[in-house]
Scaffold this active site. Structure first.
Site, PDB file in Angstrom:
ATOM      1  N   GLU A  35      31.303  22.696  41.923  1.00 58.08           N
ATOM      2  CA  GLU A  35      31.230  21.481  41.125  1.00 58.08           C
ATOM      3  C   GLU A  35      31.718  20.364  42.042  1.00 58.08           C
ATOM      4  O   GLU A  35      32.807  20.494  42.618  1.00 58.08           O
ATOM      5  CB  GLU A  35      32.171  21.641  39.925  1.00 58.08           C
ATOM      6  CG  GLU A  35      31.962  20.624  38.854  1.00 58.08           C
ATOM      7  CD  GLU A  35      32.942  20.835  37.687  1.00 58.08           C
ATOM      8  OE1 GLU A  35      33.212  19.846  37.002  1.00 58.08           O
ATOM      9  OE2 GLU A  35      33.428  21.956  37.490  1.00 58.08           O
ATOM     10  N   ARG A 261      39.642  36.212  43.206  1.00 57.81           N
ATOM     11  CA  ARG A 261      39.734  34.993  44.001  1.00 57.81           C
ATOM     12  C   ARG A 261      40.826  35.132  45.067  1.00 57.81           C
ATOM     13  O   ARG A 261      41.717  35.958  44.982  1.00 57.81           O
ATOM     14  CB  ARG A 261      39.942  33.756  43.139  1.00 57.81           C
ATOM     15  CG  ARG A 261      41.164  33.742  42.264  1.00 57.81           C
ATOM     16  CD  ARG A 261      41.384  32.370  41.594  1.00 57.81           C
ATOM     17  NE  ARG A 261      40.215  31.843  40.913  1.00 57.81           N
ATOM     18  CZ  ARG A 261      39.776  30.583  41.069  1.00 57.81           C
ATOM     19  NH1 ARG A 261      40.368  29.744  41.880  1.00 57.81           N
ATOM     20  NH2 ARG A 261      38.731  30.140  40.407  1.00 57.81           N
ATOM     21  N   LYS A 271      41.294  22.512  42.996  1.00 55.40           N
ATOM     22  CA  LYS A 271      40.857  21.151  43.317  1.00 55.40           C
ATOM     23  C   LYS A 271      41.626  20.120  42.492  1.00 55.40           C
ATOM     24  O   LYS A 271      42.003  19.069  42.985  1.00 55.40           O
ATOM     25  CB  LYS A 271      39.361  21.010  43.018  1.00 55.40           C
ATOM     26  CG  LYS A 271      38.474  21.460  44.163  1.00 55.40           C
ATOM     27  CD  LYS A 271      37.014  21.259  43.817  1.00 55.40           C
ATOM     28  CE  LYS A 271      36.467  22.433  43.082  1.00 55.40           C
ATOM     29  NZ  LYS A 271      35.117  22.314  42.588  1.00 55.40           N
TER      30      LYS A 271
HETATM   31  P1  ATP Z   1      38.872  24.798  41.413  1.00 55.04           P
HETATM   32  O1  ATP Z   1      39.752  25.305  40.312  1.00 55.04           O
HETATM   33  O2  ATP Z   1      39.576  24.669  42.708  1.00 55.04           O
HETATM   34  O3  ATP Z   1      38.099  23.581  41.013  1.00 55.04           O
HETATM   35  P2  ATP Z   1      36.553  26.256  40.804  1.00 55.04           P
HETATM   36  O4  ATP Z   1      36.368  27.711  40.740  1.00 55.04           O
HETATM   37  O5  ATP Z   1      36.539  25.500  39.529  1.00 55.04           O
HETATM   38  O6  ATP Z   1      37.838  25.981  41.630  1.00 55.04           O
HETATM   39  P3  ATP Z   1      33.982  25.567  41.738  1.00 55.04           P
HETATM   40  O7  ATP Z   1      33.548  24.306  42.402  1.00 55.04           O
HETATM   41  O8  ATP Z   1      33.477  25.839  40.393  1.00 55.04           O
HETATM   42  O9  ATP Z   1      35.547  25.563  41.762  1.00 55.04           O
HETATM   43  O10 ATP Z   1      33.773  26.812  42.697  1.00 55.04           O
HETATM   44  C1  ATP Z   1      32.622  27.128  43.414  1.00 55.04           C
HETATM   45  C2  ATP Z   1      32.688  28.595  43.740  1.00 55.04           C
HETATM   46  O11 ATP Z   1      33.843  28.906  44.514  1.00 55.04           O
HETATM   47  C3  ATP Z   1      32.768  29.431  42.478  1.00 55.04           C
HETATM   48  O12 ATP Z   1      31.837  30.475  42.576  1.00 55.04           O
HETATM   49  C4  ATP Z   1      34.184  29.925  42.474  1.00 55.04           C
HETATM   50  O13 ATP Z   1      34.273  31.164  41.842  1.00 55.04           O
HETATM   51  C5  ATP Z   1      34.535  30.002  43.957  1.00 55.04           C
HETATM   52  N1  ATP Z   1      35.971  29.881  44.170  1.00 55.04           N
HETATM   53  C6  ATP Z   1      36.774  28.881  43.764  1.00 55.04           C
HETATM   54  N2  ATP Z   1      38.063  29.138  44.092  1.00 55.04           N
HETATM   55  C7  ATP Z   1      38.071  30.343  44.726  1.00 55.04           C
HETATM   56  C8  ATP Z   1      39.094  31.165  45.299  1.00 55.04           C
HETATM   57  N3  ATP Z   1      40.379  30.807  45.291  1.00 55.04           N
HETATM   58  N4  ATP Z   1      38.731  32.343  45.876  1.00 55.04           N
HETATM   59  C9  ATP Z   1      37.438  32.697  45.895  1.00 55.04           C
HETATM   60  N5  ATP Z   1      36.440  31.985  45.372  1.00 55.04           N
HETATM   61  C10 ATP Z   1      36.731  30.809  44.786  1.00 55.04           C
HETATM   62 MG    MG Z   2      35.860  24.123  38.383  1.00 55.06          MG
END
Ligand code: ATP
Ligand code: MG
Length: 550
Positions: A35, A261, A271
């Site tokens: 995102e 994760r 983020k």
């Molecule tokens: P954040 O909470 O940091 O915004 P998110 O999962 O909401 O993380 P996205 O932009 O939706 O962020 O993530 C894109 C991809 O990265 C998703 O498939 C998510 O599962 C993966 N991802 C995010 N954080 C991790 C992590 N700590 N380890 C492995 N994969 C991750």
């Molecule tokens: Mg997110």
């Protein structure tokens, strides 16, 4: 990656099985779906390496897909940065996609569910819907609008789309099972009203699909075979499968696979939380070299090769765990140790006067650039009567087993001569002004001809040609308090200064060095100029993490 000798992970096993059965005709097609609401962090790097890595390994494809189903204004800066970060890690996407490109198809899919009697328009308030959802131990309550006719639902859904209702007045829900033990299956909302202009589709839509409905459709439209996501989506998988099955547009629907994760010790991987640090001005932007963002660790001097090797080593699993951040640094050191040249730099400098060295004389001495890699050649460093040594390399009253310089002791000045300290000259306030030493001309190059041995070797910087540099001995950005909460480490910038040998004046932004006996450093890409050199510590020389300590 393909020729790895490690055992296959559970995702590779699933893919192998699909390939054997011919589920997807032997195709492997993955996607990385961020995102664009912030910079990618080290956790995302794991997902990037995994998704793009699987495609590489199996000769398949991987898309970069921006998840922009939230109509909030997407940020062009984040989009540009995410693309740059994925490329920097060494990957290229098959297609660059936007979830919003599929809004038409998602709308059609919703109509299809209504037609099949599998979705209904609910007029209940958001609070009511939440209340009726039930709990883990109590079943939910069916909405009074649940049994509307297909025609009525279709008419209302079209009106929703046409803007007849305000935000939150109505939603479209999947009609599944209000008493399912899985809360995600209790008639989840699949469309909501939001009168907001979307960066891509403008004002075309005032209804937007929910993530759980949109994501499987995005995957299916792109022909994704294996949709890899993190563990928190495990409970959403039945809904993912339900949507694809019930909409029924796709004969070989993708398969969602969840992995744990990446969590790193003392490292914030969210983020939202990282954005807070940026917004509060606690860091110098998203790419502050202390930040665990990809842009931050790049500025800090980490290499893509090290990050990829690290991600390969930690592997993928189904159980959550926390990896020692020292392990990441270990891979960085491993990658740099044969690549970068050494420079003499001293911190907390102490002046040394070689009293038996002729005044006004200066000589150039050859020294190797990298002990491990003779291909990196030699350079010359100046030596004269006045030198600087590192504050850590002298003790007026030595502790036990201290082999560096102290009064009466003789050490090797690396690449130069044996030097003996004869006298300490103090300032009025008692601090050290300078050391009066003598050198032995017969030990040129650092070895004696009479078999005399010294225990310590220290480095130095010639005083008249020394370049003053700014040094940032970066420490971890976050500490963890006794409750496990992150607290900002005020000392994390480690700002100090030192003297460096003259060749440092040529250091270019982004150039890496080993500062002899101090660590690996990079000339900061933003702050280094022709006249001022600013260095970030990439990693100290010593590792707290050992490869066998897992
Ligand atoms: P954040 O909470 O940091 O915004 P998110 O999962 O909401 O993380 P996205 O932009 O939706 O962020 O993530 C894109 C991809 O990265 C998703 O498939 C998510 O599962 C993966 N991802 C995010 N954080 C991790 C992590 N700590 N380890 C492995 N994969 C991750
Ligand atoms: Mg997110």
């Amino acid at each position: 990656m393909a020729e790895t000798t490690r055992p296959k992970n559970f995702i590779e096993n699933i893919i192998d099985e699909d390939n054997e059965k011919g589920t997807y005709g032997g195709e492997v097609y993955t996607r990385f779906p961020p995102e664009p609401n912030g910079f990618l962090h080290i956790g995302h790097a794991k997902s990037v390496c995994l998704n793009f890595g699987l495609a590489e390994e199996y000769g398949g494809k991987c898309n970069l897909r921006f998840d922009d189903t939230n109509p909030t204004k997407e940020n062009e800066v984040y989009v540009r940065q995410i693309k740059e970060d994925v490329k920097w890690l060494g990957f290229d996407w098959n297609k660059l996609c936007w979830a919003s490109d599929y809004f038409d198809k998602m709308y059609e899919a919703a109509e299809e569910l209504i037609r099949k009697g599998l979705a209904y328009v609910d007029d209940s308030t958001p609070e009511q819907i939440k209340e009726d959802r039930g709990t883990l131990t109590e079943p939910g309550k069916e909405s009074p609008y649940r049994n509307r006719s297909v025609d009525e639902n279709m008419k209302l859904f079209h009106e929703m789309k046409d803007g007849a209702y305000g935000d939150g007045e109505k939603v479209l829900r999947a009609k599944i099972d209000m008493s399912s033990p899985n809360l995600n299956m209790r008639d989840p909302i699949i469309y909501r009203i939001s009168h907001v202009t979307h960066h891509n589709t403008g004002d075309k839509w005032c209804i937007y699909p929910m993530y759980d409905f949109a994501h499987p459709i995005e995957d299916a439209i792109e022909g994704i075979t294996h949709s890899v996501c993190t563990l928190e989506f495990e409970d959403h998988r039945p809904l993912y499968n339900w949507v694809l099955e019930k909409v029924g547009f796709w004969p070989h629907p993708p398969k969602q696979i969840e992995f744990a994760r990446l969590n790193l010790t003392n490292t914030m991987t969210s983020k939202r939380k990282l954005k807070k640090l940026v917004d509060e001005g606690l860091v110098d932007g998203w790419d502050d070299p202390r930040m665990p963002t990809i842009a931050g660790i790049r500025r800090r001097g980490f290499t893509p090769a090290a990050i990829r090797a690290f991600c390969e080593e930690i592997g993928v699993s189904k159980s959550n765990s926390t990896v020692d951040v020292g392990m990441l640094e270990h891979f960085v050191r491993n990658d740099l140790q044969n690549q970068v040249v050494s420079r003499n730099v001293v911190e907390n400098p102490i002046k040394v006067i070689i009293t038996n060295y002729p005044e006004g004389q200066k000589e150039m001495l050859p020294v190797e650039n990298n002990r491990n890699n003779p291909d990196l050649g030699q350079r010359e460093i100046p030596f004269s009567r006045e030198l600087w040594i590192d504050g850590d390399d002298f003790m007026e009253v030595p502790v036990k087993k201290y082999f560096r310089l102290f009064p009466g002791n003789e050490v090797r000045f690396k690449g130069a001569y044996f030097v003996k300290c004869n006298e300490v000259i103090h300032n009025e306030d008692g601090s050290i002004k300078e050391l009066h030493c003598t050198y032995d001309p017969a030990t040129k190059g650092g070895n004696s001809s009479d078999g005399r041995k010294v225990k310590g070797t220290i480095h130095f910087v010639e005083a008249s040609t020394a370049v003053k540099i700014r040094i940032r001995n970066l420490e971890q950005l976050m500490n963890v308090d006794e409750n496990g909460d992150f607290i900002f480490n005020e000392a994390s910038m480690g700002d100090t200064w030192g003297y460096a040998e003259p060749s440092i004046a040529d250091a270019q932004p982004g150039e890496r060095f080993q500062f002899f006996r101090h660590g690996y450093y990079i000339a900061d890409s933003k702050l280094t100029t022709d006249s001022e050199k600013v260095f970030n510590r990439i990693a100290s020389l010593k590792s707290s993490w050992k490869p066998n300590k897992k």
